[in-house]
Enzyme design. Structure first.
Site, short mmCIF file in Angstrom:
data_model
loop_
_atom_site.label_atom_id
_atom_site.label_comp_id
_atom_site.label_asym_id
_atom_site.label_seq_id
_atom_site.Cartn_x
_atom_site.Cartn_y
_atom_site.Cartn_z
N GLY A 145 0.79 -1.23 0.00
CA GLY A 145 0.00 0.00 0.00
C GLY A 145 0.82 1.28 0.00
CB SER A 146 0.20 4.45 -0.59
OG SER A 146 -1.20 4.56 -0.36
CG HIS A 441 -40.21 6.74 -15.66
ND1 HIS A 441 -39.46 7.89 -15.75
CD2 HIS A 441 -41.46 7.11 -15.30
CE1 HIS A 441 -40.24 8.93 -15.47
NE2 HIS A 441 -41.46 8.48 -15.20
#
Ligand code: NAD
Length: 462
Positions: A145-146, A441
């Protein structure tokens, strides 16, 4: 400390690593997954994507109760914010999810080691910590990771100047908050504290917010954020921040200093690759600290693979997950594949911002001929029912073939609506394909159909 042998050792139990570990176990490998934290799930689950979304959802309820419910004819007594209860709810949800990963590991027979992992030569990973061990494996997958990037001159002081982890746990809303960096983290956590009562100023180096986002969408986002009460200081490079007399003074190049009660530093993230023992297997990182990979995420060292925030590309949990699965599938002889052209990005502000594919600026820079269809949520009946009419959907399609090249949205539930655009892009759909799909819709999804019709100048409700 005896050696423990596995087929695969995964370093890091974030969304990249833990998903790869589970998939590899499903494919019959004897898998170990090592993480230095007691709780599994990595930055994303513990101190990133998930807790920030919990705070965004809670703070949005507070904002709605005060400002939106009366429009629906719902009146309440005096509102009271219990920030301790809000934070406790967040912690409980995070605990449930991280425990859930541990449960998935047990179900799939993944062995977890609690400790810091370092490569110790080919095929060896040393674990230091509560589950200290020497692991031996023919394959190692780096998914470490970081971490938050630091800003020269701005030191986190554990109190008034903090990073995203600190800003997730504040127990009261700062009176004045300065956010440095108008990226994903700055805008999301800035939104949380703005809604909870802070006066928020965002200081950004560039002349625009949300770098990388389609410019038309970012402009609309900035307009809407300003309306919510954000102040922006663009074209402003922060050079320092100091605590002085109980407040923080933020210095910028060529501008008067700003003062605040707290500062959030959100100037990007850097790969967490510096303490992994990469040198013991001869793997070198690039100038940004990323690990270069080749086919099937193999590094230059035999048997060592890397994915997610440790390698080049977007720092996104879902990108890491796709890479983790593709990597271990390729290890077991399957055809692992990641379609990098169809990775969505979402900013969970109000309204949400979501995109997949190329931006208008990128297509123009490439000299690509394209057609553009835009549809505004104010003309969508469900958005009107919800009372959330801000924003638009924009589809960019090849001028000659009509193939969809990019979809960009800002509006209610854009983070969920983008899934259809991802499918369209991944399956090579044309705008006419999407325009001919029957959309229920009244739903928000009709805005995408109308934008697809608008590519050919035939939107019905525009
Ligand atoms: P970012 O790169 O998105 O934004 C950082 C901003 O800081 C940039 O706009 C940059 O120009 C600015 N900056 C840098 N130095 C500065 C200075 N001295 N003065 C003023 N401004 C300065 O980084 P982030 O918001 O910290 O996010 C980090 C990473 O985490 C990103 O890669 C992002 O993809 C990821 N992330 C994703 C999500 C999500 O998907 N919703 C949420 C949070 C983080």
């Amino acid at each position: 400390m005896g050696d423990r042998t596995h087929d695969l050792v995964v370093i890091g139990a974030g969304p990249g690593g833990y998903v790869a570990a589970i998939r590899a176990a499903q494919l019959g490998m004897n898998v170990a997954c090592v993480d230095r934290e007691a709780a599994l799930g990595g930055t994303c689950l513990r101190v990133g994507c998930v807790p920030s979304k919990i705070l965004l959802d809670s703070s949005e309820r507070w904002h709605e109760a005060a400002h939106e419910l009366p429009k629906h004819g719902v009146t309440t007594g005096a509102l009271k914010l219990d920030l301790a209860a809000l934070q406790a709810r967040k912690d409980g949800i995070v605990r449930g999810l991280t425990d859930g990963v541990a449960q998935l590991f047990r179900q799939n027979g993944v062995t977890r080691y609690h400790g810091a992992a370092r490569l110790d030569g080919p095929g060896r990973v040393m674990v230091e910590g509560p589950d200290a061990a020497m692991l031996v494996a023919s394959r190692v997958l780096i998914a470490a990771g970081s971490r938050a990037a630091s800003l020269p001159g701005v030191e986190l002081d554990g109190d008034r100047i903090g990073d995203s982890t600190a800003a997730l746990s504040w127990t009261e809303a700062p009176g004045r908050l300065i956010v440095i960096g108008a990226g994903y983290i700055g805008m999301e956590l800035g939104s949380v504290w703005l809604r909870l009562g802070s006066k928020v100023t965002v200081v950004e180096y560039l002349d625009r917010i949300l770098p990388g986002t389609d410019a038309e969408i970012a402009r609309e986002a900035q307009k809407l954020f300003k309306r919510q009460g954000f102040s922006f200081k663009l074209d402003a490079r922060v050079e320092g921040a100091l605590v002085e007399g109980g407040e923080v003074v933020v210095r910028m190049a060529g501008a008067e200093p700003l003062r605040a009660d707290r500062v959030l530093v959100a100037v990007g993230r850097v790969p967490a690759t510096d303490d992994l023992g990469l040198e013991t297997v001869g793997v070198r990182t690039d100038a940004q600290g990323r690990i270069p990979v080749g086919a099937d995420f193999a590094t230059s060292a035999a048997g060592v693979f890397a994915i997610g925030d440790c390698i080049p590309g977007a720092m996104l949990a879902h990108k890491a997950e796709e890479e983790g699965v593709a990597c271990v599938e390729a290890m077991s002889g399957r055809a692992g594949h990641v379609n990098y052209d169809a990775i969505p990005g979402v900013v969970y502000t109000q309204p949400e911002i979501a995109a997949v594919g190329r931006t208008e600026e990128e297509l123009t820079a490439d000299g690509r001929d394209f057609r553009k269809g835009v549809f505004h949520f104010r003309a969508n009946s469900r958005a009107r029912c919800l009372g959330q009419i801000d924003g638009r959907v924009k589809i960019l399609a090849d001028a000659a073939t009509d193939r969809i090249l990019g979809v960009h949205m800002i509006g209610p539930r854009a983070g969920d609506l983008i899934a259809e655009a991802v499918a369209a892009l991944a399956f090579g759909a044309s705008s006419e394909d999407v325009a001919r799909l029957c959309h229920a819709h009244p739903t928000l999804s009709e805005a995408l159909k109308e934008a697809a019709l608008a590519v050919d100048g035939r939107a019905i409700h525009a």
